[in-house]
Scaffold this motif. Structure first.
Motif, mmCIF file in Angstrom:
data_model
loop_
_atom_site.group_PDB
_atom_site.id
_atom_site.type_symbol
_atom_site.label_atom_id
_atom_site.label_comp_id
_atom_site.label_asym_id
_atom_site.label_seq_id
_atom_site.Cartn_x
_atom_site.Cartn_y
_atom_site.Cartn_z
ATOM 1 N N PHE A 69 30.366 46.695 52.211
ATOM 2 C CA PHE A 69 31.024 45.717 51.361
ATOM 3 C C PHE A 69 30.259 45.551 50.044
ATOM 4 N N SER A 70 30.861 44.805 49.132
ATOM 5 C CA SER A 70 30.259 44.665 47.797
ATOM 6 C C SER A 70 28.914 43.945 47.845
ATOM 7 N N ASN A 71 28.655 43.181 48.898
ATOM 8 C CA ASN A 71 27.354 42.509 49.028
ATOM 9 C C ASN A 71 26.345 43.355 49.797
ATOM 10 N N SER A 72 26.671 44.629 50.003
ATOM 11 C CA SER A 72 25.846 45.637 50.687
ATOM 12 C C SER A 72 25.846 45.517 52.207
ATOM 13 N N ARG A 73 26.409 44.459 52.749
ATOM 14 C CA ARG A 73 26.537 44.388 54.211
ATOM 15 C C ARG A 73 27.387 45.548 54.701
ATOM 16 N N SER A 74 27.056 46.022 55.884
ATOM 17 C CA SER A 74 27.770 47.189 56.401
ATOM 18 C C SER A 74 28.248 46.923 57.824
#
Lengths: 114, 114
Positions: A69-74
């Protein structure tokens, strides 16, 4: 700063079901990699994401997928679970995904398929 | 594709004995090299890494490793082990296009008896 957070820690699923695992990287890290750890095969690379794009993929069937995701969470998803998918799934976070910056691992999600 | 070979699957030592764990990799180009440790029930932790410069690298808890390019080796050493060093040790290499994945050895389980 907070480390790499993986949820849930433990999961028990039935064959044929699907599962989604989550990984929150260290703040500011843009690369997230996933690994499968089993007693027989050791640590095997699944895939790596950088800025929401999959950059590399290991030799796993298409049932294994992921996204960032755009917040780097995967997240990684495994569909149509098989008994052999029982493993510890590890997530690693890195600033850029290049070795010189190092990789920090989470505690993992222990998946048991029954 | 690169591969990593760890010479011993299991090592048993008495406290105060010296330790050397072998690691060889196969890749002809530039590499980044790592040793990770996994204590019982815990996540992977970085012991040390090499990416350039002095081939003798010092890490945490008194561990060191020497990169010998001509031998494609990155052996881990500790002059005097302690009971608390009981853990599984993994050698890993990061190389190739994009440098964004880690290839791990199968691991060496070290048991230190008091």
């Amino acid at each position: 700063k907070a480390g790499v957070t993986q949820t849930p820690r433990y999961l028990i699923k039935t064959r044929g079901q699907q599962v989604t695992l989550s990984c929150s990287p260290i703040s500011g890290h843009r690369s997230v990699s996933w690994y499968q750890q089993t007693p027989g095969q050791g640590l095997q690379f699944l895939f790596e994401y950088f800025s929401e794009t999959q950059r590399n993929k290991g030799n796993f069937p298409g049932r294994f997928s992921g996204r960032q995701f755009s917040n780097s969470r995967s997240e990684m998803n495994v569909s149509t679970l098989e008994l052999g998918d029982s493993a510890l799934y590890l997530c690693a976070s890195s600033q850029s995904g290049q070795g010189a910056y190092g990789y920090t691992f989470g505690s993992g999600t222990r998946l048991t398929v029954v | 594709a690169q591969s990593v070979s760890q010479h011993n699957h299991h090592v048993i030592l008495s406290e105060a004995a010296s330790l050397e764990l072998g690691c060889n990799y196969s890749y002809g180009g530039t590499v980044n090299l790592f040793w990770y440790v996994q204590y019982p029930g815990q996540h992977l932790q970085l012991l040390l890494k090499y990416f350039s410069g002095d081939p003798l690298v010092k890490g945490i808890k008194g561990f060191e490793a020497e990169f010998i390019k001509s031998k494609f080796s990155f052996n881990l050493r500790k002059p005097s082990v302690q009971w608390s060093d009981t853990a599984e040790y993994f050698c890993a290499v990061n190389a190739g296009e994009g440098y964004s994945t880690l290839t791990f050895g199968k691991g060496t389980m070290l048991l230190v008896s008091p």
